[in-house]
Design an enzyme around this catalytic site. Structure first.
Site, PDB file in Angstrom:
ATOM      1  CG  HIS A 107      -1.978  -1.099   1.102  1.00  0.00           C
ATOM      2  ND1 HIS A 107      -2.966  -1.283   2.029  1.00  0.00           N
ATOM      3  CD2 HIS A 107      -2.171  -2.073   0.163  1.00  0.00           C
ATOM      4  CE1 HIS A 107      -3.712  -2.321   1.680  1.00  0.00           C
ATOM      5  NE2 HIS A 107      -3.243  -2.810   0.553  1.00  0.00           N
ATOM      6  CB  THR A 183       4.598   8.251  -4.161  1.00  0.00           C
ATOM      7  OG1 THR A 183       4.416   7.774  -2.818  1.00  0.00           O
ATOM      8  CG2 THR A 183       4.171   9.701  -4.229  1.00  0.00           C
ATOM      9  CG  PHE A 185       9.596   7.346  -4.993  1.00  0.00           C
ATOM     10  CD1 PHE A 185      10.852   7.103  -5.515  1.00  0.00           C
ATOM     11  CD2 PHE A 185       8.791   8.269  -5.618  1.00  0.00           C
ATOM     12  CE1 PHE A 185      11.296   7.776  -6.638  1.00  0.00           C
ATOM     13  CE2 PHE A 185       9.227   8.950  -6.746  1.00  0.00           C
ATOM     14  CZ  PHE A 185      10.478   8.702  -7.258  1.00  0.00           C
ATOM     15  CG  ASP A 187       6.942   7.976  -0.765  1.00  0.00           C
ATOM     16  OD1 ASP A 187       6.184   7.042  -0.456  1.00  0.00           O
ATOM     17  OD2 ASP A 187       6.622   8.866  -1.570  1.00  0.00           O
ATOM     18  CB  SER A 189       2.966   7.623   0.168  1.00  0.00           C
ATOM     19  OG  SER A 189       3.036   6.304  -0.306  1.00  0.00           O
ATOM     20  NE  ARG A 255      -4.594   0.730  -0.815  1.00  0.00           N
ATOM     21  CZ  ARG A 255      -3.598   0.542  -1.703  1.00  0.00           C
ATOM     22  NH1 ARG A 255      -3.684  -0.448  -2.562  1.00  0.00           N
ATOM     23  NH2 ARG A 255      -2.553   1.346  -1.727  1.00  0.00           N
ATOM     24  CD  GLU A 258      -8.221  -5.833   3.906  1.00  0.00           C
ATOM     25  OE1 GLU A 258      -8.910  -6.833   3.711  1.00  0.00           O
ATOM     26  OE2 GLU A 258      -7.178  -5.834   4.616  1.00  0.00           O
ATOM     27  CG  HIS A 353      -3.897 -11.589  -2.247  1.00  0.00           C
ATOM     28  ND1 HIS A 353      -4.371 -11.021  -3.406  1.00  0.00           N
ATOM     29  CD2 HIS A 353      -3.735 -10.548  -1.397  1.00  0.00           C
ATOM     30  CE1 HIS A 353      -4.492  -9.722  -3.261  1.00  0.00           C
ATOM     31  NE2 HIS A 353      -4.106  -9.399  -2.049  1.00  0.00           N
TER      32      HIS A 353
END
Ligand code: HEM
Ligand SMILES: [Ca+2]
Length: 694
Positions: A107, A183, A185, A187, A189, A255, A258, A353
Site C-alpha cells: 500500500h 507514489t 517510491f 516513501d 506515503s 485502505r 481493510e 494473498h
C-alpha cells in the site's frame, strides 16, 4: 551608509528569492524524468499490453474469443477448482507479521483506482446489477449459483490513464494504461499521504510540534493515541452491534481499515512519528514545527526502506535472488524508472494473498489465548476499527501476528475460503472472491501470459505438461491447470507464478522472485532520496537508522515488553523472546544540530502566528524561509537573511483570507528543506522531498 546597507540587503534578499525559485524550477523541469514514480501516473509496462481488440478490451471480454485455439477459463472456475482451500498449512519459519508487512508495504507502492460509481457512463447500467460486459463493468461470471442468484460478481475496471505513452509502436501508444494513484517510491506515503491536501489533513498543525494528528475521541487503555477518524461521517466501517459508533480511521493510505493487523501497523507508525518528533524537539529546541515534521518524516521514510529492503525482501525472494536481482546499493541511478510496474502490482506482489491466515489470533501478555477477546475468523476483521478501540487496543492483535505462524504457501492450498467466499470490499453489498478479482484484474490490465513473463525473466518456456511439472510444486496441480487452460501460453501470470516451486530460503518461485526483485531494485536505485543515497543522511545518522527495526518500534510504542529480536521470525514465547530493554534503539544525537555561528549572532528567527519557517543556507548565508498555513496569506518578506549580526528584515505576517491565495508556495513544485549539517553550512544535506513524491 545606512542606504547602502539597506540596498545591499534588499538586493541580496531578491537574489536569494530568485535563486531559491530557480533552484526549484530547475529541479522540476530539468530533472530527466520528473514524473517517474509520481502519484497519478500510469503503472509502467515491462511488456506490452495484450488487449482483445488491441487497445482497450480486456482478455475474456468477447465471448467465444479463442487464445491458441481455446477459450480462457472463467476466473471463478479457476478459483474454485485450483485456488480455493478450506485449510492452510503453517509456515515453520515466519510469523504473520511478515504477511502483514507485505500488505502494508504494497500500500506504499501502488493503488490502482477503479472506476467509481456503480452506473456506467454511456448506458447508465449499474455495475452492481449487471452481468454484461459494458464499460466500466467487467463482471466475474460464475458457474456456481450458490454464491449469487445473479450469476456474476461485480467488477469495476481500473480507471484508464489519460496518457499517451511514448511507446515505440503507434498501436501501443494508444493502448489503455492503468493508473497508480500513489507514489511508487517507498516513501512512507502510507503514513503521510500522496497529496499536499491529504498530508496537511493528517498533521497536527495546531500543536506546533511537528506531530501527526491523533484521535480526539478515543485513546488506548494506557493513554496511547489512535489514528484520527475520517472527516466524512458517518463512515462506512462496520460497527459494534452493542456500543457507540467507531468510525473508519484515516491515514496516509485510504485502505487502512481493510483489516485489523493493517490498521495496527498504521497505528504503530503514527505513534513512532510522534515519538521521534518529540525527541527531536527535545534535542533541538530551536527547530520550528515544520523542521521537526520534515526531519521526522525523513527518518520514518528511511525506516520503511530499511525494514523492507533489509528485513523483508530477502525473506520473500531468498538470498540468492536478492543478490542476483538487487545486490548492494551503488548509488542513485537517474536512468532507473522507480515506477511500480503493472505486472508487479497486478500479479507478482499479490503472491501475498496465498500467505494470509484464515484466523486472527488475539493473545494476552503471556502470548496465550486472550481471556476477553476471542480469535477471529478473517472476515470478521475487515473494516472493523471498533474492535481496536473497544477490544483492548492494538496489543492483542500485535501479539497475535507476532506469535502466530504465517500460512504456508502450498500449491494445493492457496487461498483460504475466508478470502474466496467471504471477502468484503467497501460499498459492494455482496461477498467477493479475491482469487477471481486478481485473475480478472490481470485480464482487465491486459497482462501477457505466464510464458511471456518467464521469457522476460530468462526462464525456460513451458511447452508440455512435463515441462510444467518440473517447475510446479505439485503434479496434480500442474495437471489440473493444464486441463483447465488447455494451452500453457494461456495460463494467467498470477496463477502460474503462484504454483511454482519455491526457491531455497524464499517464499516465491523463480518468476515472482525475478519480478519482485527487479521492482525492488527500481524502487531503491531510482529514488534520489533513498536513505543510503549521497547527501541524504550523514554517516552517523545512517549508523543510527540501521538500529531501527519493527521489534524496536513495537517496544517503543506499545505495552508489549518482550519480543523476538526479529519479529518476522516465529519464536516460541518466552524462550525466543527478549526483553525490550535488550532491543537496539536508535538515539537521535546524530540529529543534534549545533547552532551555527550565524544563528548565535542573529538569534533564532521569530516564530510567527499561523505560519512557520525553515532554516537554510545559501552561499554561506543563513536564511529563514517563512511560509503560511493553508488559508493564510503571507505579508512581508518570505525570506530573511542573517548578515552575520542581525536578520535582514522583520519576519512576515500570515493573515487570514477567505479564499486561500495562489501564493508562491514552493510546496507545489518542490519542497526545499535544508538543515545545516555540522560540517558545512553550504551543503544541502537535509533536503527531503521532491515533487514526484507528492
Ligand atoms: C487480509 C489480507 C488482505 C486482503 C483482504 C487483501 C485484499 C485485497 C483486495 C480486495 C485487493 C484489490 C483486488 C482487486 O480488485 O483487484 C488487493 C490488492 C492488492 N493486494 Fe491485497 N489483500 C490482503 C493482503 C495482501 C498481502 C499480504 C499482499 C502482499 C504481500 C497484498 C498485495 C496486494 C497488491 C500488490 C494489490 C494491488 C494493489 C493496487 O495496485 O491497487 N495484499 N488486496
Ligand atoms: Ca509511496
Amino acid at each position: 551608509m545606512t542606504f547602502w546597507r539597506k540596498t545591499n540587503d534588499s538586493v541580496m534578499h531578491t537574489l536569494f528569492c530568485i535563486a531559491v525559485f530557480l533552484d526549484a524550477l530547475l529541479d522540476f523541469f530539468f530533472r530527466q524524468n520528473p514524473l517517474w514514480g509520481a502519484a497519478n501516473t500510469p503503472l509502467v509496462r515491462w511488456l506490452p499490453a495484450e488487449y482483445e481488440d488491441g487497445e482497450t478490451e480486456p482478455k475474456g471480454w468477447n465471448q467465444g474469443r479463442l487464445y491458441n485455439g481455446f477459450q480462457l477459463p472463467l476466473p471463478r472456475e479457476v478459483s474454485r477448482k485450483i485456488l480455493r482451500s478450506s485449510s492452510k498449512e503453517k509456515d515453520d519459519v515466519y510469523s504473520q507479521l511478515l504477511v502483514e508487512w507485505g500488505q502494508y508495504i504494497a500500500h506504499d507502492i501502488s493503488f490502482t483506482p477503479q472506476s467509481s460509481g456503480s452506473a456506467t457512463f454511456s448506458t447508465g447500467v449499474d455495475c452492481l446489477a449487471t452481468c454484461e460486459n459494458v464499460h466500466p463493468c467487467f463482471p466475474i461470471q460464475i458457474d456456481d449459483t450458490e454464491c449469487s442468484a445473479q450469476g456474476c460478481m461485480p467488477f469495476f475496471r481500473s480507471i484508464p490513464a489519460c496518457y499517451i505513452s511514448s511507446a515505440r509502436h503507434v498501436g501501443q501508444a494508444v493502448q489503455r494504461q492503468q493508473l497508480n494513484a500513489i507514489t511508487s517510491f517507498l516513501d512512507a506515503s502510507v503514513v503521510y499521504g500522496h497529496t499536499p491536501k491529504l498530508e496537511t489533513s493528517l498533521r497536527d498543525l495546531g500543536g506546533l510540534n511537528g506531530k501527526l494528528a491523533v484521535n480526539d475521541q478515543f485513546k488506548d487503555p494506557k493513554g496511547r493515541p489512535y489514528l484520527p477518524f475520517v472527516a466524512t461521517l458517518p463512515s462506512a466501517c462496520r460497527q459494534d452491534p452493542q456500543g457507540e459508533r467507531v468510525e473508519c480511521f484515516s491515514a496516509g493510505d485510504s485502505r487502512v481499515n481493510e483489516g485489523l493487523p493493517l490498521t495496527t501497523l498504521h497505528t504503530l507508525w503514527l505513534r513512532e512519528h510522534n515519538r521521534i518528533a518529540e525527541a527531536l524537539k527535545n534535542i533541538n529546541g530551536h527547530w520550528s514545527p515544520e523542521t521537526i515534521y520534515q526531519e521526522t518524516r525523513k527518518i520514518i521514510g528511511a525506516l520503511h526502506q530499511i525494514i523492507t529492503m533489509r528485513d523483508y525482501v530477502p525473506k520473500i525472494i531468498g538470498p540468492e535472488s536478492f543478490e542476483h536481482y538487487i545486490g548492494p546499493f551503488e548509488g542513485y541511478d537517474p536512468t532507473m524508472d522507480p515506477s511500480a510496474s503493472n505486472v508487479f502490482a497486478t500479479a507478482a506482489f499479490r503472491f501475498g494473498h496465498t500467505t494470509i491466515s484464515p484466523i486472527l489470533r488475539r493473545l494476552n501478555e503471556s502470548f496465550q489465548k486472550h481471556e476477553h477477546f476471542p480469535h477471529l475468523r478473517l472476515h470478521n476483521t475487515f473494516f472493523s476499527p471498533w474492535r481496536i478501540v473497544k477490544e483492548g487496543g492494538i496489543e492483542p492483535i500485535l501479539r497475535g501476528i507476532i506469535g502466530s505462524a504465517a500460512s504456508a504457501h502450498s500449491a494445493d492450498m492457496m487461498l483460504s475460503e475466508e478470502l474466496t467466499e467471504t471477502l468484503v470490499v467497501l460499498n459492494v453489498p455482496q461477498h467477493l472472491d479475491l482469487a477471481s478479482l486478481n485473475l480478472q484484474r490481470g485480464r482487465d490490465h491486459a497482462l501477457p501470459g505466464y510464458n511471456d513473463w518467464r521469457t522476460f525473466c530468462g526462464l525456460k518456456t513451458i511447452k508440455t505438461l512435463d515441462d510444467f511439472k518440473e517447475v510446479v510444486r505439485d503434479d496434480s496441480v500442474a495437471k489440473k491447470i493444464f486441463k483447465i487452460y488447455k494451452h500453457p501460453d494461456n495460463i494467467d501470470v498470477w496463477l502460474g507464478g503462484l504454483v511454482e516451486n519455491m526457491l531455497p530460503g524464499s517464499r516465491t518461485g523463480p518468476l515472482f522472485a525475478c519480478l519482485i526483485g527487479k521492482q525492488m531494485k527500481a524502487h531503491r536505485d531510482g529514488d534520489r532520496f533513498w536513505w543510503e543515497a549521497e547527501g541524504v543522511f550523514t554517516q552517523q545518522q545512517k549508523a543510527e537508522l540501521l538500529k531501527g527495526s519493527l521489534s524496536q518500534i513495537i517496544c517503543d510504542n506499545t505495552d508489549i515488553r518482550e519480543v523476538p529480536p526479529d519479529s518476522f521470525r516465529l519464536r516460541k514465547y518466552p524462550s525466543g523472546h527478549i526483553s525490550c530493554d535488550c532491543i537496539q534503539s536508535m538515539t537521535l544525537e546524530a540529529w543534534r544540530e549545533e547552532k551555527s555561528q550565524d544563528l548565535e549572532q542573529c538569534g533564532t528567527p521569530r516564530t510567527i502566528k499561523n505560519g512557520d519557517f525553515i532554516l537554510s543556507s545559501l552561499s554561506g548565508k543563513l536564511v529563514a524561509q517563512y511560509s503560511c498555513y493553508h488559508g493564510f496569506k503571507l505579508r512581508g518578506a518570505a525570506a530573511i537573511v542573517c548578515d552575520g549580526k542581525q536578520w535582514s528584515d522583520q519576519p512576515p505576517q500570515c493573515t487570514n483570507v477567505n479564499h486561500p491565495p495562489m501564493s508562491l508556495n514552493l510546496s507545489g513544485i518542490a519542497k526545499l528543506h535544508f538543515i545545516i549539517p555540522k560540517s558545512s553550512k553550504k551543503h544541502k544535506a537535509g533536503r527531503t522531498l521532491n515533487a514526484t513524491h507528492f
